[in-house]
Design a protein around this motif. Structure first.
Motif, mmCIF file in Angstrom:
data_model
loop_
_atom_site.group_PDB
_atom_site.id
_atom_site.type_symbol
_atom_site.label_atom_id
_atom_site.label_comp_id
_atom_site.label_asym_id
_atom_site.label_seq_id
_atom_site.Cartn_x
_atom_site.Cartn_y
_atom_site.Cartn_z
ATOM 1 N N ASP A 210 -7.714 1.597 -3.721
ATOM 2 C CA ASP A 210 -7.249 0.815 -2.590
ATOM 3 C C ASP A 210 -8.117 1.144 -1.381
ATOM 4 O OD1 ASP A 210 -6.323 3.301 -1.655
ATOM 5 O OD2 ASP A 210 -4.333 2.984 -2.474
ATOM 6 N N SER A 211 -7.684 0.708 -0.201
ATOM 7 C CA SER A 211 -8.497 0.894 1.000
ATOM 8 C C SER A 211 -8.589 2.356 1.420
ATOM 9 C CB SER A 211 -7.917 0.068 2.154
ATOM 10 O OG SER A 211 -6.580 0.462 2.432
ATOM 11 N N LYS A 212 -7.676 3.196 0.928
ATOM 12 C CA LYS A 212 -7.657 4.605 1.329
ATOM 13 C C LYS A 212 -8.327 5.530 0.318
ATOM 14 C CE LYS A 212 -3.427 4.371 4.108
ATOM 15 N NZ LYS A 212 -2.084 4.955 4.295
ATOM 16 N N GLN B 273 0.816 -1.204 0.000
ATOM 17 C CA GLN B 273 0.000 0.000 0.000
ATOM 18 C C GLN B 273 0.857 1.264 0.000
ATOM 19 O OE1 GLN B 273 -3.491 0.499 0.217
ATOM 20 N NE2 GLN B 273 -3.136 2.701 0.200
ATOM 21 N N SER C 198 -6.843 -4.869 -1.536
ATOM 22 C CA SER C 198 -8.080 -4.493 -0.857
ATOM 23 C C SER C 198 -9.142 -4.006 -1.833
ATOM 24 C CB SER C 198 -7.800 -3.389 0.169
ATOM 25 O OG SER C 198 -7.304 -2.225 -0.471
#
Length: 315
Positions: free
Chosen positions: A119-121, A98, A150
């Protein structure tokens, strides 16, 4: 457990099932399922143009913690694509790291490239993109798509004549099957550059063995030590200890420790195992010698520090 013991038949659909996992589920079902049919994945793998970045420079220096060789490849490719008037002018970057994705994203944005990080962010345009990736890409015409594990579950990008090359930056956070699945999310792309660390860190505290039996003994030892440190009375402690010992060779434990041992083996031989997996899929692999760039390394480190500071501030 309820599903397998309560149904007359079960169909397992996954591209990552192996014999050990199927045998585990068969034991879980017990006498409820009398017959097991295994259907091999007979769909031939489409042959791609695969480059694999090595782990040593021409001078023999190892690049275990240096990410500049792959980033330099990315920058050179984007620079060459600027001269292309039409057709495939974008690239994709898939990684299980990440922080590295964020650093590359910041670097490319500063150089004027249009990027989208999934992504997760990420939050901007995430839902519209996932709803219809091909339509979103056709409308926004970005230069670079970056995505992490993710974000890739169920991701299917089939847009034609858009991506020239996919860069797959592997760090051992997911297993090799997982990283190959990530690479395949871009359906219409013939050129790939794979990179991998020479090895990845394994779990500490004795759980880094490649022997399933050794892992079983370690787990049993930890449970026994935890019981000794507990406030339970002697009889209860002994009863629990006996129960742990009785379950130590249960098929649940055997399967779990076998998977842990396999995962540890993959991690300590990450680059070699990735190369073997690609060769087993029938790809012809061109090996590339990495070239490091001290100035680029310093810039990436600077982006990393900024990202950490921003995370600390928001936390």
């Amino acid at each position: 457990t309820d599903i397998f013991q309560g149904c007359a038949g079960v169909i397992l659909l996954s591209a990552e099932l192996d014999d050990a996992t199927i045998d585990f589920f068969t034991q879980l079902a017990g006498d409820r399922i009398q017959t097991t049919h295994k259907l091999d994945n007979s769909i031939p793998t489409q042959k791609r143009n695969i480059e694999l970045l090595g782990t040593e420079t021409a001078e023999g220096k190892r690049t275990i913690n240096n990410r500049t060789p792959e980033v330099a490849h990315i920058l050179r490719t984007l620079g060459a694509l600027k001269a292309v008037a039409s057709g495939r002018r974008a690239i994709a970057i898939a990684s299980d790291n990440q922080n590295l994705l964020e650093r590359i994203d910041e670097l490319l944005l500063d150089q004027g490239y249009r990027t989208f990080r999934l992504d997760s962010k990420s939050s901007d345009d995430r839902e519209p993109f996932l709803k219809n990736p091909d339509e979103w890409l056709g409308t926004n015409r970005i230069d670079v798509l970056l995505y992490s594990p993710s974000a890739e579950s169920g991701l299917d990008i089939s847009i034609k004549n858009y991506f020239y090359k996919t860069f797959v930056l592997y760090h051992g956070v997911v297993d090799i099957d997982g990283i190959l699945q990530m690479a395949g999310r871009i359906r219409d792309c013939d050129n790939y550059l794979f990179t991998a660390r020479e090895y990845a860190k394994t779990d500490e505290d004795g759980l880094n063995s490649t022997s399933a039996r050794h892992l079983q003994r370690c787990i049993m030892g930890y449970l026994t030590e935890d019981l000794k440190l507990s406030d339970l009375d002697e009889d209860t402690t002994q009863t629990l200890n006996d129960q742990f010992a009785a379950q130590n060779d249960h098929f649940w434990i055997r399967h779990a420790t076998s998977q842990m041992a396999l995962w540890n083996f993959e991690k300590i031989n990450l680059w070699d195992n990735l190369r073997t997996a690609l060769e087993n899929q029938g790809h012809a692999i061109a090996l590339c010698t990495p070239e490091t760039d001290p100035e680029l390394k310093e810039r990436l480190q600077g982006y990393g520090k900024t990202i950490l500071k921003n995370e600390a501030f928001h936390t």
